[in-house]
Design a protein around this motif. Structure first.
Motif, mmCIF file in Angstrom:
data_model
loop_
_atom_site.group_PDB
_atom_site.id
_atom_site.type_symbol
_atom_site.label_atom_id
_atom_site.label_comp_id
_atom_site.label_asym_id
_atom_site.label_seq_id
_atom_site.Cartn_x
_atom_site.Cartn_y
_atom_site.Cartn_z
ATOM 1 N N VAL A 7 0.830 -1.208 0.000
ATOM 2 C CA VAL A 7 0.000 0.000 0.000
ATOM 3 C C VAL A 7 0.865 1.257 0.000
ATOM 4 O O VAL A 7 0.596 2.213 -0.735
ATOM 5 C CB VAL A 7 -0.950 -0.010 1.220
ATOM 6 C CG1 VAL A 7 -1.627 1.347 1.393
ATOM 7 C CG2 VAL A 7 -1.995 -1.116 1.071
ATOM 8 N N LYS A 8 1.923 1.237 0.768
ATOM 9 C CA LYS A 8 2.787 2.421 0.845
ATOM 10 C C LYS A 8 3.307 2.814 -0.542
ATOM 11 O O LYS A 8 3.297 3.981 -0.922
ATOM 12 C CB LYS A 8 3.970 2.115 1.771
ATOM 13 C CG LYS A 8 4.924 3.271 1.933
ATOM 14 C CD LYS A 8 6.087 2.911 2.839
ATOM 15 C CE LYS A 8 6.923 4.158 3.074
ATOM 16 N NZ LYS A 8 7.776 4.044 4.231
ATOM 17 N N GLN A 9 3.743 1.801 -1.283
ATOM 18 C CA GLN A 9 4.295 2.059 -2.609
ATOM 19 C C GLN A 9 3.203 2.513 -3.578
ATOM 20 O O GLN A 9 3.407 3.439 -4.375
ATOM 21 C CB GLN A 9 4.974 0.794 -3.120
ATOM 22 C CG GLN A 9 5.940 1.049 -4.260
ATOM 23 C CD GLN A 9 6.404 -0.252 -4.897
ATOM 24 O OE1 GLN A 9 6.246 -1.333 -4.330
ATOM 25 N NE2 GLN A 9 6.973 -0.135 -6.086
ATOM 26 N N ALA A 10 2.033 1.892 -3.486
ATOM 27 C CA ALA A 10 0.924 2.286 -4.365
ATOM 28 C C ALA A 10 0.560 3.752 -4.136
ATOM 29 O O ALA A 10 0.344 4.512 -5.081
ATOM 30 C CB ALA A 10 -0.285 1.388 -4.118
ATOM 31 N N LEU A 11 0.533 4.169 -2.859
ATOM 32 C CA LEU A 11 0.158 5.554 -2.553
ATOM 33 C C LEU A 11 1.251 6.533 -2.981
ATOM 34 O O LEU A 11 0.972 7.645 -3.418
ATOM 35 C CB LEU A 11 -0.121 5.709 -1.051
ATOM 36 C CG LEU A 11 -1.392 5.025 -0.538
ATOM 37 C CD1 LEU A 11 -1.486 5.124 0.972
ATOM 38 C CD2 LEU A 11 -2.644 5.620 -1.184
ATOM 39 N N ALA A 12 2.516 6.096 -2.841
ATOM 40 C CA ALA A 12 3.613 7.013 -3.146
ATOM 41 C C ALA A 12 3.867 7.132 -4.644
ATOM 42 O O ALA A 12 4.163 8.206 -5.152
ATOM 43 C CB ALA A 12 4.888 6.551 -2.430
ATOM 44 N N GLU A 13 3.764 6.008 -5.350
ATOM 45 C CA GLU A 13 4.212 6.018 -6.747
ATOM 46 C C GLU A 13 3.088 5.844 -7.757
ATOM 47 O O GLU A 13 3.296 6.073 -8.943
ATOM 48 C CB GLU A 13 5.245 4.894 -6.966
ATOM 49 C CG GLU A 13 6.496 5.093 -6.124
ATOM 50 C CD GLU A 13 7.351 3.824 -6.050
ATOM 51 O OE1 GLU A 13 7.179 2.929 -6.893
ATOM 52 O OE2 GLU A 13 8.187 3.760 -5.121
ATOM 53 N N GLY A 14 1.903 5.408 -7.284
ATOM 54 C CA GLY A 14 0.832 5.107 -8.227
ATOM 55 C C GLY A 14 0.218 6.364 -8.843
ATOM 56 O O GLY A 14 0.226 7.442 -8.245
ATOM 57 N N ARG A 15 -0.306 6.196 -10.051
ATOM 58 C CA ARG A 15 -1.015 7.290 -10.734
ATOM 59 C C ARG A 15 -2.421 6.799 -11.070
ATOM 60 O O ARG A 15 -2.610 5.598 -11.319
ATOM 61 C CB ARG A 15 -0.318 7.661 -12.051
ATOM 62 C CG ARG A 15 1.127 8.103 -11.916
ATOM 63 C CD ARG A 15 1.231 9.578 -11.497
ATOM 64 N NE ARG A 15 2.588 9.890 -11.049
ATOM 65 C CZ ARG A 15 3.014 9.836 -9.791
ATOM 66 N NH1 ARG A 15 2.192 9.487 -8.821
ATOM 67 N NH2 ARG A 15 4.263 10.121 -9.470
ATOM 68 N N ALA A 16 -3.353 7.725 -11.131
ATOM 69 C CA ALA A 16 -4.727 7.365 -11.493
ATOM 70 C C ALA A 16 -4.709 6.618 -12.831
ATOM 71 O O ALA A 16 -3.981 6.984 -13.747
ATOM 72 C CB ALA A 16 -5.585 8.622 -11.586
ATOM 73 N N GLY A 17 -5.489 5.548 -12.884
ATOM 74 C CA GLY A 17 -5.557 4.762 -14.114
ATOM 75 C C GLY A 17 -4.716 3.499 -14.066
ATOM 76 O O GLY A 17 -4.933 2.580 -14.845
ATOM 77 N N ASN A 41 -5.334 -1.918 5.144
ATOM 78 C CA ASN A 41 -3.989 -1.602 5.637
ATOM 79 C C ASN A 41 -3.158 -2.875 5.587
ATOM 80 O O ASN A 41 -3.633 -3.946 5.966
ATOM 81 C CB ASN A 41 -4.085 -1.071 7.079
ATOM 82 C CG ASN A 41 -2.776 -0.507 7.577
ATOM 83 O OD1 ASN A 41 -1.816 -1.245 7.783
ATOM 84 N ND2 ASN A 41 -2.723 0.798 7.761
ATOM 85 N N ASP A 42 -1.924 -2.762 5.088
ATOM 86 C CA ASP A 42 -1.070 -3.960 5.028
ATOM 87 C C ASP A 42 0.187 -3.818 5.870
ATOM 88 O O ASP A 42 1.151 -4.568 5.695
ATOM 89 C CB ASP A 42 -0.712 -4.295 3.572
ATOM 90 C CG ASP A 42 0.183 -3.240 2.939
ATOM 91 O OD1 ASP A 42 0.498 -2.222 3.598
ATOM 92 O OD2 ASP A 42 0.582 -3.440 1.774
ATOM 93 N N GLY A 43 0.209 -2.825 6.769
ATOM 94 C CA GLY A 43 1.344 -2.669 7.678
ATOM 95 C C GLY A 43 2.509 -1.897 7.099
ATOM 96 O O GLY A 43 3.456 -1.582 7.810
ATOM 97 N N SER A 44 2.467 -1.554 5.806
ATOM 98 C CA SER A 44 3.621 -0.866 5.226
ATOM 99 C C SER A 44 3.642 0.619 5.577
ATOM 100 O O SER A 44 4.693 1.243 5.532
ATOM 101 C CB SER A 44 3.640 -1.042 3.697
ATOM 102 O OG SER A 44 2.430 -0.564 3.134
ATOM 103 N N LEU A 46 1.330 3.962 7.880
ATOM 104 C CA LEU A 46 0.219 4.365 8.723
ATOM 105 C C LEU A 46 -1.042 4.517 7.874
ATOM 106 O O LEU A 46 -2.118 4.033 8.206
ATOM 107 C CB LEU A 46 0.585 5.703 9.374
ATOM 108 C CG LEU A 46 -0.297 6.238 10.461
ATOM 109 C CD1 LEU A 46 -0.182 5.365 11.702
ATOM 110 C CD2 LEU A 46 0.130 7.655 10.804
ATOM 111 N N ALA A 47 -0.869 5.198 6.749
ATOM 112 C CA ALA A 47 -1.993 5.416 5.857
ATOM 113 C C ALA A 47 -2.388 4.098 5.213
ATOM 114 O O ALA A 47 -1.541 3.354 4.724
ATOM 115 C CB ALA A 47 -1.604 6.422 4.777
ATOM 116 N N GLY A 48 -3.671 3.807 5.232
ATOM 117 C CA GLY A 48 -4.167 2.692 4.452
ATOM 118 C C GLY A 48 -4.699 3.240 3.151
ATOM 119 O O GLY A 48 -4.534 4.430 2.848
ATOM 120 N N ILE A 49 -5.337 2.381 2.382
ATOM 121 C CA ILE A 49 -5.936 2.861 1.143
ATOM 122 C C ILE A 49 -7.429 2.574 1.202
ATOM 123 O O ILE A 49 -7.852 1.576 1.796
ATOM 124 C CB ILE A 49 -5.272 2.200 -0.087
ATOM 125 C CG1 ILE A 49 -5.637 2.956 -1.367
ATOM 126 C CG2 ILE A 49 -5.630 0.714 -0.196
ATOM 127 C CD1 ILE A 49 -4.725 2.618 -2.540
#
Ligand code: 4AD
Ligand code: MG
Length: 461
Positions: A7-17, A41-44, A46-49
């Motif tokens: 999740v951490k990586q998805a939130l940091a590096e992901g783009r819409a689409g 939340n997957d523990g990676s 604090l922020a979940g998605i």
């Protein structure tokens, strides 16, 4: 769809689409009109998605009935989130329920007391606070190794089972295979020569003595391992099992020791601020309002150094009264330590040169014959966080100190040998890793910064 990412990586590096596969645990489920929101939340981090499930999903009903705590795998597409406080959410294309959770899952509420969470130490890891504590703990452990590696210190694994009581305080947990119901006796005393190791052994209270042997061959070394003390002190700062970092330097005196301790503490503070940003902001907001400011102060401060004798004078002049007596020759209690660091200095302070009678046998005797080259680093809120000293490197003095303190020199002949062949002035210290984590997170109780705390009457997990 590619493999799972965190999740951490998805939130940091992901783009819409973009499409992602995420796996984790359900923190909450909210069902609205024709739509279900799942906090994942997957523990990676604090922020979940936020996962958005809509009725097109083949198992929409199953997903809408999910319980808090369930494990799921979600394949979906990132989209900009209309909700406040989050930039992206994951629109679910496919949800697999990996592990269900029934409504008895004990972590239903948003906020539970730390006392309650201690009774479910196996589940508290999935809360915001403990997630943040244990991510910080892990990151700091790795930084400890980087700090010493960069300085050329050898990392040594000292034994956990030992026959010596380094601190001489008699707080050893016994290790034995003798039959406790009928141990072999000689003159009414237990005969440890029949025990597994042929002598009385226990769990280590410090890796220092073995660390000193390594320093006399590798110059600069450190240990980082579990430490055990059967102290029956039920305080918020003592655990029966804790982790200690103990560097030891040959060709070094008390000043070099304090310099290393100061550089080490500052480095760890700076690291926490820079690399654990999300967690530190959380602690500052939820646990301890002045935390970040205080740690920034330490990261840049010059640590004060004060003689024990002066500390006693300052305490005697204090406008407040203490529960424990203040007298030259008595040990400093937590209330005294905190007064010195919080009120007198207003920051970290090394108290140095303690009376010999309240310190361990291995500390170097000062020329005054009454004090030893000891140092304790005191910090606001926690009190003693580091204890260290220059070691007695003179064979005759050390032997005499052992006799005076009731330690048979033959029992530590290997330790005395290092003073016989190529003895050097040397010094080191011990940092209690949990005290450090308490200090950096603002958490008040040692039980809440160690995964499974061992304290008097508690070892259930
Ligand atoms: O001051 P201590 O007893 O020093 C030593 O053990 C030396 N052998 C260290 C050395 O010079 N190599 O313990 C060092 C630190 C303390 O300052 C404190 O931070 C931590 O270890 N500590 C404890 N932490 C949690 N629970 C306990 N019961 C602790 N006892 C000590
Ligand atoms: Mg100490």
């Amino acid at each position: 769809m590619t493999g799972r990412i965190r999740v951490k990586q998805a939130l940091a590096e992901g783009r819409a689409g973009q499409e992602f596969l995420l796996k984790g645990w359900v923190r909450s489920v909210r069902t609205g009109k024709g739509v279900t929101f799942i906090a994942l939340n997957d523990g990676s981090s604090l922020a979940g998605i936020q996962v958005v499930a809509e009725p097109e999903l083949p198992n929409f009903d199953e997903v809408s009935r999910l319980g808090t705590g369930a494990a799921i795998a979600v394949g979906g597409v990132l989209q900009e989130s209309p909700a406040a406080g989050q930039a992206l959410e994951l629109k679910a294309l496919r949800v697999e329920v990996v592990g269900e959770a029934d409504p008895e899952y004990p972590m239903q509420k948003k906020r539970h007391s730390f006392e309650f969470l201690r009774t479910i130490a196996h589940l508290r890891l999935r809360s915001n606070t403990f997630g943040a504590v244990f991510r910080v703990r892990s990151a700091l452990a790795q930084e400890v190794h980087r700090f010493f590696a960069e300085r050329g210190f050898l990392y040594v694994h000292t034994p956990i089972i030992t026959a010596n009581d380094c601190e001489g305080a008699g707080e050893l947990f016994r290790v034995t295979t003798l039959d406790l119901a009928k141990p072999p006796l000689v003159n009414g005393e237990i005969d440890f020569s029949e025990d597994f190791f042929g002598r009385a052994t226990g769990l280590t209270v410090s890796g220092q003595l073995e660390g000193e042997l390594f320093a006399q061959a590798f110059s600069d070394i450190y240990t980082f391992g579990p430490t055990f003390r059967a102290e029956n002190s039920n305080t918020s700062r003592h655990a029966a099992e804790f982790w200690m970092i103990e560097p030891e330097m040959a060709f070094a005196d008390l000043n070099d020791d304090a310099d290393l301790a100061e550089a080490f503490m500052k480095r760890l503070c700076t690291f926490a601020l820079n690399s654990c940003d999300e967690e530190m902001k959380f602690f500052n907001a939820q646990i301890d309002k002045g935390l970040i400011e205080r740690i920034e102060g330490v990261a840049t401060a010059n640590f004060a150094r004060m003689d024990y004798t002066e500390a006693i004078e300052r305490l005697k002049k204090a406008p407040e009264s203490f529960q424990f007596p203040v007298e030259w020759g008595l040990d400093l209690q937590s209330e005294h330590e905190r007064y010195l660091t919080e009120q007198v200095v207003g920051g970290p302070v090394f108290i140095v040169n303690y009376p010999k009678d309240i310190k361990a046998f291995y500390m170097r005797m000062n020329d005054d014959g009454r004090t030893v080259a000891a140092m304790d680093l005191l910090v606001p809120k926690v009190g003693e966080i580091i204890g260290g000293s220059q070691r007695e490197e003179r064979l005759d003095r050390l032997t005499q100190r052992m006799i005076d303190t009731g330690i048979a020199p033959e029992s530590l002949s290997w330790y005395l040998d290092t003073r016989r062949w190529g003895s050097t002035p040397h010094a080191g210290f011990g940092l209690g890793f949990e005290r450090l984590i308490m200090y950096l997170t603002g958490m008040d109780n040692i039980r809440d910064v160690i995964p499974f705390p061992r304290t008097p009457k508690h070892a259930e997990f």
